[in-house]
Write a protein that holds these residues in place. Structure first.
Motif, PDB file in Angstrom:
ATOM      1  N   GLU A 175      43.821  41.045  29.492  1.00 30.76           N
ATOM      2  CA  GLU A 175      44.986  40.411  29.391  1.00 30.76           C
ATOM      3  C   GLU A 175      45.679  39.736  30.661  1.00 30.76           C
ATOM      4  N   MET A 176      45.406  40.453  31.820  1.00 27.50           N
ATOM      5  CA  MET A 176      45.791  40.054  32.820  1.00 27.50           C
ATOM      6  C   MET A 176      45.117  38.849  33.454  1.00 27.50           C
ATOM      7  N   GLY A 177      44.121  38.831  33.125  1.00 28.20           N
ATOM      8  CA  GLY A 177      43.229  37.698  33.699  1.00 28.20           C
ATOM      9  C   GLY A 177      42.127  38.142  34.708  1.00 28.20           C
ATOM     10  N   TYR A 178      41.946  39.333  34.820  1.00 30.20           N
ATOM     11  CA  TYR A 178      40.975  39.866  35.704  1.00 30.20           C
ATOM     12  C   TYR A 178      39.675  39.299  35.451  1.00 30.20           C
ATOM     13  N   PHE A 179      39.130  39.105  34.272  1.00 29.83           N
ATOM     14  CA  PHE A 179      37.716  38.632  34.224  1.00 29.83           C
ATOM     15  C   PHE A 179      37.650  37.184  33.912  1.00 29.83           C
ATOM     16  N   GLU A 180      38.681  36.492  34.168  1.00 30.95           N
ATOM     17  CA  GLU A 180      38.694  34.965  34.329  1.00 30.95           C
ATOM     18  C   GLU A 180      37.914  34.275  35.558  1.00 30.95           C
ATOM     19  N   TYR A 181      37.505  33.198  35.600  1.00 28.70           N
ATOM     20  CA  TYR A 181      37.244  32.579  36.911  1.00 28.70           C
ATOM     21  C   TYR A 181      37.838  31.284  37.085  1.00 28.70           C
ATOM     22  N   PRO A 182      38.416  31.150  37.948  1.00 33.49           N
ATOM     23  CA  PRO A 182      38.725  32.201  39.089  1.00 33.49           C
ATOM     24  C   PRO A 182      39.704  32.987  38.391  1.00 33.49           C
ATOM     25  N   ARG A 183      39.852  34.427  39.146  1.00 32.19           N
ATOM     26  CA  ARG A 183      40.434  35.580  38.689  1.00 32.19           C
ATOM     27  C   ARG A 183      42.290  35.251  38.817  1.00 32.19           C
ATOM     28  N   ALA A 184      42.752  35.317  37.548  1.00 28.98           N
ATOM     29  CA  ALA A 184      44.312  35.224  37.580  1.00 28.98           C
ATOM     30  C   ALA A 184      44.919  36.308  38.209  1.00 28.98           C
ATOM     31  N   THR A 185      44.240  37.474  38.604  1.00 33.11           N
ATOM     32  CA  THR A 185      44.864  38.519  39.190  1.00 33.11           C
ATOM     33  C   THR A 185      43.716  39.231  39.799  1.00 33.11           C
ATOM     34  N   ASN A 186      44.317  40.591  40.578  1.00 37.45           N
ATOM     35  CA  ASN A 186      43.106  41.269  41.317  1.00 37.45           C
ATOM     36  C   ASN A 186      43.155  42.621  40.838  1.00 37.45           C
ATOM     37  N   ALA A 187      42.430  43.753  41.383  1.00 45.64           N
ATOM     38  CA  ALA A 187      42.479  44.914  40.801  1.00 45.64           C
ATOM     39  C   ALA A 187      43.417  45.694  41.198  1.00 45.64           C
ATOM     40  N   GLU A 188      44.211  45.441  42.410  1.00 43.56           N
ATOM     41  CA  GLU A 188      45.603  46.082  42.705  1.00 43.56           C
ATOM     42  C   GLU A 188      46.635  46.033  41.737  1.00 43.56           C
ATOM     43  N   ARG A 189      46.601  44.915  41.282  1.00 46.06           N
ATOM     44  CA  ARG A 189      47.816  44.639  40.304  1.00 46.06           C
ATOM     45  C   ARG A 189      47.382  45.068  39.099  1.00 46.06           C
ATOM     46  N   VAL A 190      46.275  45.060  38.609  1.00 48.35           N
ATOM     47  CA  VAL A 190      45.841  45.725  37.285  1.00 48.35           C
ATOM     48  C   VAL A 190      45.901  47.494  37.356  1.00 48.35           C
ATOM     49  N   ALA A 191      45.497  47.854  38.499  1.00 45.67           N
ATOM     50  CA  ALA A 191      45.559  49.327  38.810  1.00 45.67           C
ATOM     51  C   ALA A 191      47.307  49.573  38.756  1.00 45.67           C
ATOM     52  N   ALA A 192      47.924  48.748  39.567  1.00 45.46           N
ATOM     53  CA  ALA A 192      49.446  49.198  39.300  1.00 45.46           C
ATOM     54  C   ALA A 192      49.971  49.070  37.924  1.00 45.46           C
ATOM     55  N   GLU A 193      49.622  48.077  37.232  1.00 54.15           N
ATOM     56  CA  GLU A 193      50.266  47.937  35.751  1.00 54.15           C
ATOM     57  C   GLU A 193      49.817  49.279  34.985  1.00 54.15           C
ATOM     58  N   LEU A 194      48.775  49.942  35.440  1.00 48.34           N
ATOM     59  CA  LEU A 194      48.134  50.970  34.646  1.00 48.34           C
ATOM     60  C   LEU A 194      48.612  52.352  35.131  1.00 48.34           C
ATOM     61  N   ASP A 195      49.178  52.007  36.402  1.00 47.42           N
ATOM     62  CA  ASP A 195      49.653  53.234  37.174  1.00 47.42           C
ATOM     63  C   ASP A 195      48.567  54.268  37.821  1.00 47.42           C
ATOM     64  N   ILE A 196      47.461  53.636  38.130  1.00 48.07           N
ATOM     65  CA  ILE A 196      46.332  54.319  38.491  1.00 48.07           C
ATOM     66  C   ILE A 196      45.961  53.813  39.868  1.00 48.07           C
ATOM     67  N   HIS A 197      45.057  54.476  40.568  1.00 49.48           N
ATOM     68  CA  HIS A 197      44.405  54.143  41.693  1.00 49.48           C
ATOM     69  C   HIS A 197      43.453  53.017  41.696  1.00 49.48           C
ATOM     70  N   PRO A 198      43.416  51.871  42.415  1.00 49.18           N
ATOM     71  CA  PRO A 198      42.379  51.015  42.365  1.00 49.18           C
ATOM     72  C   PRO A 198      40.875  51.739  42.048  1.00 49.18           C
ATOM     73  N   SER A 199      40.549  52.723  43.043  1.00 46.86           N
ATOM     74  CA  SER A 199      39.234  53.397  42.813  1.00 46.86           C
ATOM     75  C   SER A 199      39.043  53.882  41.211  1.00 46.86           C
ATOM     76  N   THR A 200      40.023  54.368  41.001  1.00 51.02           N
ATOM     77  CA  THR A 200      40.278  55.038  39.358  1.00 51.02           C
ATOM     78  C   THR A 200      39.959  53.777  38.520  1.00 51.02           C
ATOM     79  N   LEU A 201      40.375  52.595  38.656  1.00 51.68           N
ATOM     80  CA  LEU A 201      40.261  51.146  37.785  1.00 51.68           C
ATOM     81  C   LEU A 201      38.781  51.041  37.961  1.00 51.68           C
ATOM     82  N   ALA A 202      38.252  50.872  39.188  1.00 46.29           N
ATOM     83  CA  ALA A 202      36.740  50.485  39.322  1.00 46.29           C
ATOM     84  C   ALA A 202      35.871  51.407  38.477  1.00 46.29           C
ATOM     85  N   GLU A 203      36.157  52.746  38.612  1.00 46.20           N
ATOM     86  CA  GLU A 203      35.285  53.471  37.786  1.00 46.20           C
ATOM     87  C   GLU A 203      35.360  53.388  36.412  1.00 46.20           C
TER      88      GLU A 203
END
Length: 218
Positions: A175-203
């Protein structure tokens, strides 16, 4: 109102199964919750503001007063429910978007509606409209239809292979556009939205994508 089980004539596109928590608005879903049973082949017809819904399954020998058992065969019965066609039923919301529907079933207070759509954007539009009308709706499975000449290439993706948290992470990133090309957002913003660490998001993303790819490639 037209029959809910009209068939799509598209040869390409997407077939999605939507799960809609609808016990508060749909009498068939509410009956499935009360009876602890699954009902299949849900159809409806309407005339003059009154809608008659018909479905089959096995509830029990005792039927509530608002449900008519109209036919019995072996271990199953055909039931009818009459309601007011006020447009609040989720299937009527979907019909209002001119979306062709396929099978409709009810279980545990939820409706499972198969829709045929040309693109993922239209799937998102249907989900957003249902959310706007107050329904908790999600995509349970997704299959790309490729026509009768190449049916072997169709792939069904079962959402239930993901944990609730993995599904939430994938949906939020999408929904935040992380899978779009080019990306509409980055991992840090998605992680912040979910209130998790970026490494947890990646996992979570890696695990979820591996499960989905296993179904597609495997």
């Amino acid at each position: 109102m037209t029959d809910a089980r009209q068939r799509s004539t598209m040869t390409t596109g997407l077939r999605a199964e939507l799960r809609i928590d609808a016990a508060a608005e749909c009498p068939v879903a509410a009956f499935s919750e009360r009876a602890g049973a699954e009902f299949r082949d849900v159809t409806w017809t309407g005339d003059g503001g009154t809608v008659v819904e018909e479905f089959r399954g096995d509830a029990s020998d005792a039927d509530p007063p608002d449900v008519d058992r109209v036919f019995e065969y072996r271990n199953e019965s055909v039931y009818q429910i009459e309601r007011t066609g006020d447009g609040r039923c989720p299937c009527e919301v979907i019909e209002g978007l001119n979306v062709p529907t396929g099978d409709v079933r009810a279980a545990d207070g939820s409706l499972y509606v198969t829709v045929h759509l040309p693109s993922a954007d239209r799937v998102r539009e249907v989900i957003e409209r249902l959310h706007d009308r107050g329904f908790d709706a999600s995509v349970q499975g997704l299959c790309r239809t490729v026509g009768a000449a190449d049916e072997s290439a169709a792939t069904f993706v079962d959402r239930d292979t993901l944990t609730e948290r993995q599904a939430e992470v994938v949906e939020t990133a999408y929904e935040m556009g992380y899978f779009e090309y080019p990306r509409a957002t980055n991992a840090e913003r998605v992680a912040a939205e979910l209130d998790i660490h970026p490494s947890t998001l990646a996992e979570h993303l890696a695990t979820a994508q591996a499960k989905l790819l296993d179904q597609i490639v495997g």
